[in-house]
Design a protein around this motif. Structure first.
Motif, PDB file in Angstrom:
ATOM      1  N   GLU A  22     -57.035 109.578  24.211  1.00  0.00           N
ATOM      2  CA  GLU A  22     -57.109 109.354  25.652  1.00  0.00           C
ATOM      3  C   GLU A  22     -55.975 108.454  26.118  1.00  0.00           C
ATOM      4  OE1 GLU A  22     -60.773 108.937  28.388  1.00  0.00           O
ATOM      5  OE2 GLU A  22     -60.324 106.892  27.751  1.00  0.00           O
ATOM      6  N   SER A  23     -55.619 107.460  25.319  1.00  0.00           N
ATOM      7  CA  SER A  23     -54.507 106.577  25.670  1.00  0.00           C
ATOM      8  C   SER A  23     -53.203 107.354  25.768  1.00  0.00           C
ATOM      9  CB  SER A  23     -54.396 105.458  24.639  1.00  0.00           C
ATOM     10  OG  SER A  23     -53.323 104.599  24.938  1.00  0.00           O
ATOM     11  N   VAL A  24     -52.975 108.265  24.829  1.00  0.00           N
ATOM     12  CA  VAL A  24     -51.758 109.081  24.868  1.00  0.00           C
ATOM     13  C   VAL A  24     -51.746 109.975  26.103  1.00  0.00           C
ATOM     14  CG1 VAL A  24     -50.489 110.927  23.701  1.00  0.00           C
ATOM     15  CG2 VAL A  24     -51.467 109.050  22.371  1.00  0.00           C
ATOM     16  N   MET A  25     -52.885 110.612  26.385  1.00  0.00           N
ATOM     17  CA  MET A  25     -52.952 111.502  27.547  1.00  0.00           C
ATOM     18  C   MET A  25     -52.761 110.717  28.842  1.00  0.00           C
ATOM     19  SD  MET A  25     -53.239 114.631  28.524  1.00  0.00           S
ATOM     20  CE  MET A  25     -53.923 115.497  27.087  1.00  0.00           C
ATOM     21  N   ARG A  26     -53.363 109.530  28.912  1.00  0.00           N
ATOM     22  CA  ARG A  26     -53.186 108.693  30.098  1.00  0.00           C
ATOM     23  C   ARG A  26     -51.719 108.336  30.293  1.00  0.00           C
ATOM     24  NH1 ARG A  26     -54.872 103.686  28.457  1.00  0.00           N
ATOM     25  NH2 ARG A  26     -52.660 103.281  28.147  1.00  0.00           N
ATOM     26  N   ASP A  27     -51.051 107.953  29.216  1.00  0.00           N
ATOM     27  CA  ASP A  27     -49.630 107.607  29.319  1.00  0.00           C
ATOM     28  C   ASP A  27     -48.802 108.799  29.771  1.00  0.00           C
ATOM     29  OD1 ASP A  27     -50.203 105.051  28.521  1.00  0.00           O
ATOM     30  OD2 ASP A  27     -49.535 105.323  26.443  1.00  0.00           O
ATOM     31  N   ARG A  28     -49.147 109.986  29.294  1.00  0.00           N
ATOM     32  CA  ARG A  28     -48.437 111.194  29.729  1.00  0.00           C
ATOM     33  C   ARG A  28     -48.559 111.397  31.237  1.00  0.00           C
ATOM     34  NH1 ARG A  28     -50.031 116.246  25.782  1.00  0.00           N
ATOM     35  NH2 ARG A  28     -49.130 115.497  23.821  1.00  0.00           N
ATOM     36  N   ILE A  29     -49.789 111.288  31.725  1.00  0.00           N
ATOM     37  CA  ILE A  29     -50.024 111.546  33.146  1.00  0.00           C
ATOM     38  C   ILE A  29     -49.347 110.485  34.008  1.00  0.00           C
ATOM     39  CG2 ILE A  29     -51.821 111.622  34.930  1.00  0.00           C
ATOM     40  CD1 ILE A  29     -53.652 112.938  32.856  1.00  0.00           C
ATOM     41  N   VAL A  30     -49.463 109.214  33.613  1.00  0.00           N
ATOM     42  CA  VAL A  30     -48.828 108.143  34.386  1.00  0.00           C
ATOM     43  C   VAL A  30     -47.314 108.308  34.384  1.00  0.00           C
ATOM     44  CG1 VAL A  30     -48.415 105.653  34.474  1.00  0.00           C
ATOM     45  CG2 VAL A  30     -50.731 106.517  34.100  1.00  0.00           C
ATOM     46  N   LYS A  31     -46.751 108.690  33.244  1.00  0.00           N
ATOM     47  CA  LYS A  31     -45.306 108.914  33.179  1.00  0.00           C
ATOM     48  C   LYS A  31     -44.890 110.045  34.119  1.00  0.00           C
ATOM     49  CE  LYS A  31     -41.524 109.982  29.996  1.00  0.00           C
ATOM     50  NZ  LYS A  31     -41.164 110.274  28.570  1.00  0.00           N
ATOM     51  N   GLU A  32     -45.651 111.120  34.157  1.00  0.00           N
ATOM     52  CA  GLU A  32     -45.350 112.231  35.062  1.00  0.00           C
ATOM     53  C   GLU A  32     -45.368 111.759  36.515  1.00  0.00           C
ATOM     54  OE1 GLU A  32     -48.096 115.365  34.288  1.00  0.00           O
ATOM     55  OE2 GLU A  32     -47.291 115.805  32.291  1.00  0.00           O
ATOM     56  N   LEU A  33     -46.345 110.909  36.862  1.00  0.00           N
ATOM     57  CA  LEU A  33     -46.402 110.378  38.222  1.00  0.00           C
ATOM     58  C   LEU A  33     -45.162 109.540  38.521  1.00  0.00           C
ATOM     59  CD1 LEU A  33     -50.143 109.280  38.579  1.00  0.00           C
ATOM     60  CD2 LEU A  33     -49.059 111.337  39.473  1.00  0.00           C
ATOM     61  N   GLN A  34     -44.817 108.677  37.590  1.00  0.00           N
ATOM     62  CA  GLN A  34     -43.651 107.815  37.803  1.00  0.00           C
ATOM     63  C   GLN A  34     -42.383 108.642  37.983  1.00  0.00           C
ATOM     64  OE1 GLN A  34     -44.336 105.555  34.190  1.00  0.00           O
ATOM     65  NE2 GLN A  34     -44.784 103.695  35.363  1.00  0.00           N
ATOM     66  N   LEU A  35     -42.204 109.659  37.168  1.00  0.00           N
ATOM     67  CA  LEU A  35     -41.000 110.489  37.265  1.00  0.00           C
ATOM     68  C   LEU A  35     -40.998 111.360  38.514  1.00  0.00           C
ATOM     69  CD1 LEU A  35     -40.570 111.565  33.523  1.00  0.00           C
ATOM     70  CD2 LEU A  35     -39.385 109.736  34.766  1.00  0.00           C
ATOM     71  N   SER A  36     -42.184 111.552  39.118  1.00  0.00           N
ATOM     72  CA  SER A  36     -42.257 112.352  40.342  1.00  0.00           C
ATOM     73  C   SER A  36     -42.092 111.507  41.606  1.00  0.00           C
ATOM     74  CB  SER A  36     -43.595 113.095  40.404  1.00  0.00           C
ATOM     75  OG  SER A  36     -44.674 112.199  40.657  1.00  0.00           O
ATOM     76  N   GLY A  37     -41.932 110.165  41.433  1.00  0.00           N
ATOM     77  CA  GLY A  37     -41.685 109.317  42.589  1.00  0.00           C
ATOM     78  C   GLY A  37     -42.800 108.384  42.974  1.00  0.00           C
ATOM     79  N   VAL A  38     -43.777 108.186  42.091  1.00  0.00           N
ATOM     80  CA  VAL A  38     -44.896 107.275  42.353  1.00  0.00           C
ATOM     81  C   VAL A  38     -44.607 105.942  41.669  1.00  0.00           C
ATOM     82  CG1 VAL A  38     -47.374 106.880  42.045  1.00  0.00           C
ATOM     83  CG2 VAL A  38     -46.510 109.202  42.492  1.00  0.00           C
ATOM     84  N   THR A  39     -44.785 104.846  42.397  1.00  0.00           N
ATOM     85  CA  THR A  39     -44.631 103.511  41.807  1.00  0.00           C
ATOM     86  C   THR A  39     -45.966 103.079  41.214  1.00  0.00           C
ATOM     87  OG1 THR A  39     -42.886 102.874  43.352  1.00  0.00           O
ATOM     88  CG2 THR A  39     -44.079 101.098  42.254  1.00  0.00           C
ATOM     89  N   VAL A  40     -45.945 102.746  39.924  1.00  0.00           N
ATOM     90  CA  VAL A  40     -47.177 102.353  39.237  1.00  0.00           C
ATOM     91  C   VAL A  40     -46.977 100.965  38.647  1.00  0.00           C
ATOM     92  CG1 VAL A  40     -48.878 102.956  37.485  1.00  0.00           C
ATOM     93  CG2 VAL A  40     -47.612 104.774  38.674  1.00  0.00           C
TER      94      VAL A  40
END
Length: 471
Positions: free
Chosen positions: A234-252
């Motif tokens: 789950e930690s790996v999947m969460r990191d994947r999704i958050v990274k995708e958001l960041q690369l799409s223009g979301v500030t996290v």
């Protein structure tokens, strides 16, 4: 060339110590099996067949609800991975293309790896991975671009144990030789099971090619066999999704503490502060800021909204420019129109606040409409439940609701009306009327001292005749 996929999902998963089938344990709100089937479909699989066994009815129900196009076959006795694949013979008897075999407990598998193993020429294609610590994995012994054997660690020689290329348990086979080979393997092993990798020897005996495909991402083939590994996946999947958001223009901010489920949509120029939970089919539009310690599920948040810290919402809608928090609870059916606001310790349920309406603190609004630019004072409650049914409160535009007003539904308040603080409103209030529904205040000069004296005497009597005995 197309391919079909078999997903092995019949096992109980004894190391989970759970009544729930192993493949239904969730990662970011979705069962592990959901991710595996999704990856196969995204890779272009023509058909997906899931082998079910332990508590099949639960797995089949999940598939009907989420992937109705997926077929299932039943493995009544769990006699190994080779035996499981053999159960698909009838469904694939007229198929001559590639069959990809996946495991239902590898939720991190990527579509690109499935495509690679399916498209690589070879009668048997083995997806392999390299790791610095291969302990516990079967080693892949190869000669150039040919796999000679797959040897389990307990059977490996000291030289073979130094090999860092491991078997992931993901394969692609030419369908016809696969089912011929499955008829020739045996269960002459410690577990008494028919193992799928044993077909390798049969393929080699028949002069068929067995080739490896190396994945670049070891984490993507991580198997999940217990709850500790479930948390790691789950930690790996969460990191994947958050990274995708960041690369799409979301500030996290504080990204390690931001939990985002896979069906959540977040547009560019959104700012997220962790810790934060975004669940279900939540949508957050551009320009919105979401503060820390919020839990948001199945909600729509429009452009330019502000969600301050410690807010909880489920099934709510915030339209452009609306705001809530800190410490707001927005329940199902809540709608905040543009420029409206709910503040600290305000709870709403099926409440529609129109443009510019405000309830800034300490209020419950349930089954109600609040008109444009109406101000709801602290301590207001819409009393919507009489013990048998829910009733609505309709509050017009430009209304001033005094603090501690109780609306006994069903009741309507007209445009421009005022309710006096502390009122209990039981009847409709006309437009521009002042509603006062409280007892008249009466002042008794000097009465306070006599009240205190009576209170002292009562306290002394309660303690006994001696006022000092309990001092």
């Amino acid at each position: 060339m197309g391919f079909k996929t078999v997903v092995l999902a019949a096992g109980k998963g004894t190391r989970f110590k759970s009544e729930l089938p192993k493949v239904l344990h969730p990662i970011l709100g979705k069962p592990m099996l959901w991710y595996v089937v999704k990856a196969a479909l995204e890779a272009g699989s023509e058909e997906v067949i899931v082998v079910v066994g332990h508590k099949r009815e639960l797995v089949e129900e999940f598939l009907r609800e989420n992937y109705p196009q997926v077929k299932t076959v039943y493995q009544s006795r769990q006699l190994g991975t080779g035996h499981a694949v053999a159960q698909c013979r009838e469904l694939l008897k007229n198929y001559s293309g590639k069959v990809v075999v996946l495991n239902g407990d590898t939720p991190l598998v990527r579509p690109e790896d499935i495509k690679a193993v399916a498209s690589t020429p070879g009668d048997m294609v083995v997806l392999t991975a390299k790791t610095e610590d291969p302990t516990g994995y079967g080693r892949v012994v190869r000669d150039g671009n040919a796999v000679l054997k797959i040897v389990e660690e307990k059977d490996a020689t000291p030289e073979e144990r130094l090999i860092t290329e491991i078997n992931t348990g993901i394969y692609a086979f030419s369908a016809e030789p696969l089912f011929r080979a499955l008829e020739q393997i045996d269960n002459n092993n410690a577990q008494g099971e028919y193992y799928l990798p044993d077909v390798l020897k049969v393929f080699q005996k028949e002069g068929l090619s067995v080739v490896p495909v190396l994945t670049s991402d070891f984490e993507s083939v991580m198997g999940v066999n217990n709850r500790h590994q479930l948390a790691a996946a789950e930690s790996v999947m969460r990191d994947r999704i958050v990274k995708e958001l960041q690369l799409s223009g979301v500030t996290v901010h504080n990204p390690q503490t931001v939990y985002v489920e896979p069906d959540v949509t977040v547009e560019p120029d959104v700012e997220l502060f962790g810790p934060l939970y975004l669940r279900g089919k939540t949508v957050i539009k551009k320009g919105t800021v979401v503060g820390p310690f919020c839990d948001i599920r199945d909600s729509f948040i429009g452009e330019g909204c502000t969600v301050e810290s410690h807010c909880w919402m489920s099934g709510a809608t915030l339209k452009g420019g609306a705001s809530c928090g800190p410490f707001s609870r927005l329940r199902e059916g809540t709608v905040l129109e543009g420029g409206s606001r709910v503040g600290s310790f305000v709870e709403t349920k099926k409440a529609h606040l129109k443009e510019g309406a405000k309830a800034n603190h300490l209020t419950y609004l349930g089954d109600c409409t609040v008109g444009e630019n109406t101000n709801v004072g602290a301590g207001t409650i819409t009393c919507n439940y009489d013990g048998f049914a829910k009733w609505r409160t309709e509050i017009g535009r430009n209304v001033f609701v005094g603090s501690n007003t109780l609306f006994i539904a069903p009741v309507k308040v007209g445009d421009g009306a005022i309710t006096a603080a502390g009122s209990v409103i039981t009847r409709d209030v006309p437009d521009n009327a002042l509603a006062v529904a409280r007892s008249k205040q009466v002042n008794y000069p000097g009465k306070a001292e006599s009240v205190r004296e009576k209170a002292r005497k009562r306290a002394e009597e309660a303690r006994g005749d001696n006022p000092r005995q309990n001092s």
